[in-house]
Design a protein around this motif. Structure first.
Motif, PDB file in Angstrom:
ATOM      1  N   TRP A  18       0.826  -1.199   0.000  1.00  0.00           N
ATOM      2  CA  TRP A  18       0.000   0.000   0.000  1.00  0.00           C
ATOM      3  C   TRP A  18       0.862   1.252   0.000  1.00  0.00           C
ATOM      4  CZ3 TRP A  18      -4.810   1.525  -0.809  1.00  0.00           C
ATOM      5  CH2 TRP A  18      -5.161   2.806  -0.421  1.00  0.00           C
ATOM      6  N   PHE A  19       1.865   1.268   0.846  1.00  0.00           N
ATOM      7  CA  PHE A  19       2.693   2.457   1.018  1.00  0.00           C
ATOM      8  C   PHE A  19       3.583   2.715  -0.196  1.00  0.00           C
ATOM      9  CE2 PHE A  19       6.294   4.847   2.807  1.00  0.00           C
ATOM     10  CZ  PHE A  19       5.596   5.917   3.326  1.00  0.00           C
ATOM     11  N   PHE A  20       4.147   1.671  -0.795  1.00  0.00           N
ATOM     12  CA  PHE A  20       5.111   1.853  -1.879  1.00  0.00           C
ATOM     13  C   PHE A  20       4.533   1.730  -3.284  1.00  0.00           C
ATOM     14  CE2 PHE A  20       8.116   0.768   1.563  1.00  0.00           C
ATOM     15  CZ  PHE A  20       8.911   1.901   1.479  1.00  0.00           C
ATOM     16  N   LEU A  21       3.392   1.082  -3.449  1.00  0.00           N
ATOM     17  CA  LEU A  21       2.853   0.877  -4.797  1.00  0.00           C
ATOM     18  C   LEU A  21       1.500   1.548  -5.025  1.00  0.00           C
ATOM     19  CD1 LEU A  21       3.775  -2.872  -5.318  1.00  0.00           C
ATOM     20  CD2 LEU A  21       4.919  -0.897  -6.286  1.00  0.00           C
ATOM     21  N   ILE A  22       0.547   1.253  -4.200  1.00  0.00           N
ATOM     22  CA  ILE A  22      -0.823   1.704  -4.442  1.00  0.00           C
ATOM     23  C   ILE A  22      -0.977   3.193  -4.194  1.00  0.00           C
ATOM     24  CG2 ILE A  22      -3.226   1.418  -3.739  1.00  0.00           C
ATOM     25  CD1 ILE A  22      -2.475  -1.524  -3.049  1.00  0.00           C
ATOM     26  N   ARG A  23      -0.503   3.677  -3.052  1.00  0.00           N
ATOM     27  CA  ARG A  23      -0.675   5.085  -2.701  1.00  0.00           C
ATOM     28  C   ARG A  23      -0.005   6.033  -3.692  1.00  0.00           C
ATOM     29  NH1 ARG A  23       2.457   7.148   1.506  1.00  0.00           N
ATOM     30  NH2 ARG A  23       2.199   9.364   1.376  1.00  0.00           N
ATOM     31  N   PRO A  24       1.260   5.806  -4.112  1.00  0.00           N
ATOM     32  CA  PRO A  24       1.871   6.712  -5.097  1.00  0.00           C
ATOM     33  C   PRO A  24       1.146   6.700  -6.445  1.00  0.00           C
ATOM     34  CG  PRO A  24       3.556   5.440  -3.984  1.00  0.00           C
ATOM     35  CD  PRO A  24       2.237   4.877  -3.565  1.00  0.00           C
ATOM     36  N   GLN A  25       0.635   5.539  -6.858  1.00  0.00           N
ATOM     37  CA  GLN A  25      -0.084   5.466  -8.126  1.00  0.00           C
ATOM     38  C   GLN A  25      -1.379   6.261  -8.060  1.00  0.00           C
ATOM     39  OE1 GLN A  25       1.019   4.304 -10.932  1.00  0.00           O
ATOM     40  NE2 GLN A  25      -0.847   4.767 -12.038  1.00  0.00           N
ATOM     41  N   GLN A  26      -2.092   6.184  -6.946  1.00  0.00           N
ATOM     42  CA  GLN A  26      -3.320   6.963  -6.796  1.00  0.00           C
ATOM     43  C   GLN A  26      -3.019   8.458  -6.802  1.00  0.00           C
ATOM     44  OE1 GLN A  26      -5.025   5.416  -3.182  1.00  0.00           O
ATOM     45  NE2 GLN A  26      -6.269   3.902  -4.284  1.00  0.00           N
ATOM     46  N   LYS A  27      -1.948   8.859  -6.164  1.00  0.00           N
ATOM     47  CA  LYS A  27      -1.551  10.267  -6.133  1.00  0.00           C
ATOM     48  C   LYS A  27      -1.229  10.759  -7.541  1.00  0.00           C
ATOM     49  CE  LYS A  27       1.762  13.416  -4.063  1.00  0.00           C
ATOM     50  NZ  LYS A  27       2.965  13.550  -3.232  1.00  0.00           N
ATOM     51  N   LYS A  28      -0.507   9.938  -8.306  1.00  0.00           N
ATOM     52  CA  LYS A  28      -0.149  10.300  -9.680  1.00  0.00           C
ATOM     53  C   LYS A  28      -1.409  10.424 -10.552  1.00  0.00           C
ATOM     54  CE  LYS A  28       2.961   8.917 -13.370  1.00  0.00           C
ATOM     55  NZ  LYS A  28       3.923   7.908 -13.845  1.00  0.00           N
ATOM     56  N   GLN A  29      -2.368   9.533 -10.376  1.00  0.00           N
ATOM     57  CA  GLN A  29      -3.614   9.598 -11.134  1.00  0.00           C
ATOM     58  C   GLN A  29      -4.397  10.860 -10.804  1.00  0.00           C
ATOM     59  OE1 GLN A  29      -5.539   5.892 -10.155  1.00  0.00           O
ATOM     60  NE2 GLN A  29      -4.754   4.865 -11.988  1.00  0.00           N
ATOM     61  N   LYS A  30      -4.442  11.247  -9.536  1.00  0.00           N
ATOM     62  CA  LYS A  30      -5.151  12.463  -9.145  1.00  0.00           C
ATOM     63  C   LYS A  30      -4.481  13.703  -9.740  1.00  0.00           C
ATOM     64  CE  LYS A  30      -7.098  10.812  -4.800  1.00  0.00           C
ATOM     65  NZ  LYS A  30      -7.068  10.941  -3.329  1.00  0.00           N
ATOM     66  N   GLU A  31      -3.148  13.740  -9.740  1.00  0.00           N
ATOM     67  CA  GLU A  31      -2.430  14.872 -10.321  1.00  0.00           C
ATOM     68  C   GLU A  31      -2.691  14.968 -11.823  1.00  0.00           C
ATOM     69  OE1 GLU A  31       1.628  14.210  -9.276  1.00  0.00           O
ATOM     70  OE2 GLU A  31       1.358  14.885  -7.214  1.00  0.00           O
ATOM     71  N   HIS A  32      -2.691  13.827 -12.511  1.00  0.00           N
ATOM     72  CA  HIS A  32      -2.940  13.818 -13.950  1.00  0.00           C
ATOM     73  C   HIS A  32      -4.362  14.287 -14.250  1.00  0.00           C
ATOM     74  CE1 HIS A  32      -3.992  11.970 -17.873  1.00  0.00           C
ATOM     75  NE2 HIS A  32      -2.807  12.445 -18.195  1.00  0.00           N
ATOM     76  N   GLN A  33      -5.328  13.813 -13.468  1.00  0.00           N
ATOM     77  CA  GLN A  33      -6.721  14.218 -13.673  1.00  0.00           C
ATOM     78  C   GLN A  33      -6.885  15.709 -13.440  1.00  0.00           C
ATOM     79  OE1 GLN A  33      -9.030  12.141 -14.922  1.00  0.00           O
ATOM     80  NE2 GLN A  33     -10.329  13.933 -15.105  1.00  0.00           N
ATOM     81  N   ALA A  34      -6.220  16.259 -12.426  1.00  0.00           N
ATOM     82  CA  ALA A  34      -6.285  17.698 -12.162  1.00  0.00           C
ATOM     83  C   ALA A  34      -5.671  18.483 -13.315  1.00  0.00           C
ATOM     84  CB  ALA A  34      -5.575  18.031 -10.856  1.00  0.00           C
ATOM     85  N   MET A  35      -4.557  18.002 -13.866  1.00  0.00           N
ATOM     86  CA  MET A  35      -3.912  18.663 -15.001  1.00  0.00           C
ATOM     87  C   MET A  35      -4.838  18.655 -16.215  1.00  0.00           C
ATOM     88  SD  MET A  35      -1.900  18.006 -18.090  1.00  0.00           S
ATOM     89  CE  MET A  35      -1.653  16.278 -17.928  1.00  0.00           C
ATOM     90  N   VAL A  36      -5.470  17.512 -16.485  1.00  0.00           N
ATOM     91  CA  VAL A  36      -6.372  17.398 -17.632  1.00  0.00           C
ATOM     92  C   VAL A  36      -7.582  18.320 -17.456  1.00  0.00           C
ATOM     93  CG1 VAL A  36      -7.966  15.813 -18.798  1.00  0.00           C
ATOM     94  CG2 VAL A  36      -5.641  15.087 -18.307  1.00  0.00           C
ATOM     95  N   ASN A  37      -8.109  18.414 -16.242  1.00  0.00           N
ATOM     96  CA  ASN A  37      -9.272  19.266 -15.998  1.00  0.00           C
ATOM     97  C   ASN A  37      -8.948  20.750 -16.108  1.00  0.00           C
ATOM     98  OD1 ASN A  37     -10.944  17.069 -15.581  1.00  0.00           O
ATOM     99  ND2 ASN A  37     -10.641  17.074 -13.373  1.00  0.00           N
ATOM    100  N   ASN A  38      -7.677  21.126 -15.927  1.00  0.00           N
ATOM    101  CA  ASN A  38      -7.287  22.534 -15.968  1.00  0.00           C
ATOM    102  C   ASN A  38      -6.686  22.961 -17.302  1.00  0.00           C
ATOM    103  OD1 ASN A  38      -8.108  23.082 -13.318  1.00  0.00           O
ATOM    104  ND2 ASN A  38      -6.209  22.230 -12.512  1.00  0.00           N
ATOM    105  N   LEU A  39      -6.779  22.115 -18.332  1.00  0.00           N
ATOM    106  CA  LEU A  39      -6.250  22.494 -19.642  1.00  0.00           C
ATOM    107  C   LEU A  39      -7.051  23.646 -20.231  1.00  0.00           C
ATOM    108  CD1 LEU A  39      -5.608  18.990 -21.226  1.00  0.00           C
ATOM    109  CD2 LEU A  39      -3.894  20.619 -20.452  1.00  0.00           C
ATOM    110  N   GLN A  40      -6.339  24.533 -20.944  1.00  0.00           N
ATOM    111  CA  GLN A  40      -6.972  25.686 -21.584  1.00  0.00           C
ATOM    112  C   GLN A  40      -6.396  25.855 -22.981  1.00  0.00           C
ATOM    113  OE1 GLN A  40      -6.106  28.981 -19.062  1.00  0.00           O
ATOM    114  NE2 GLN A  40      -7.329  28.223 -17.356  1.00  0.00           N
TER     115      GLN A  40
END
Length: 103
Positions: A18-40
């Motif tokens: 959880w600490f080394f694999l799952i949690r960092p992947q979820q964080k990366k997905q959230k950052e990517h989704q935020a970037m995609v939502n803020n495209l202009q």
């Protein structure tokens, strides 16, 4: 007590995963989704397939991407890999060179 001792290694292994694999992947997905939502329009991006371009128009889930002068392609928002701030510098250098060549 023996049951607890036999289950403890599995709990520890799950915690490590959880600490080394799952949690960092979820964080990366959230950052990517935020970037995609803020495209202009005007943002320079690189698609997952490696196509570089500037966003011309955003309509729903589709993005019109200018890859060259008078060449636009439509891509889906989720195919955007990352922003490309270096592309701005390249374009500015091209414009400066063209202006100095004209003078």
């Amino acid at each position: 007590m023996e049951v607890l001792v036999s289950i403890l290694p599995f709990v520890v292994i799950f915690g490590v995963f959880w600490f080394f694999l799952i949690r960092p992947q979820q964080k990366k997905q959230k950052e990517h989704q935020a970037m995609v939502n803020n495209l202009q329009p005007g943002d320079n991006i690189i698609t997952i397939g490696g196509i570089k371009g500037k966003i011309v128009k955003i309509k729903g889930d589709n993005i019109r991407l200018r890859v060259s002068s008078n060449v636009d392609i439509d891509v889906i928002k989720q195919s955007i890999g990352r922003m490309n701030p270096e592309f701005d510098k390249i374009e500015e250098n091209k414009e400066e060179k063209e202006e100095s060549a004209e003078n």
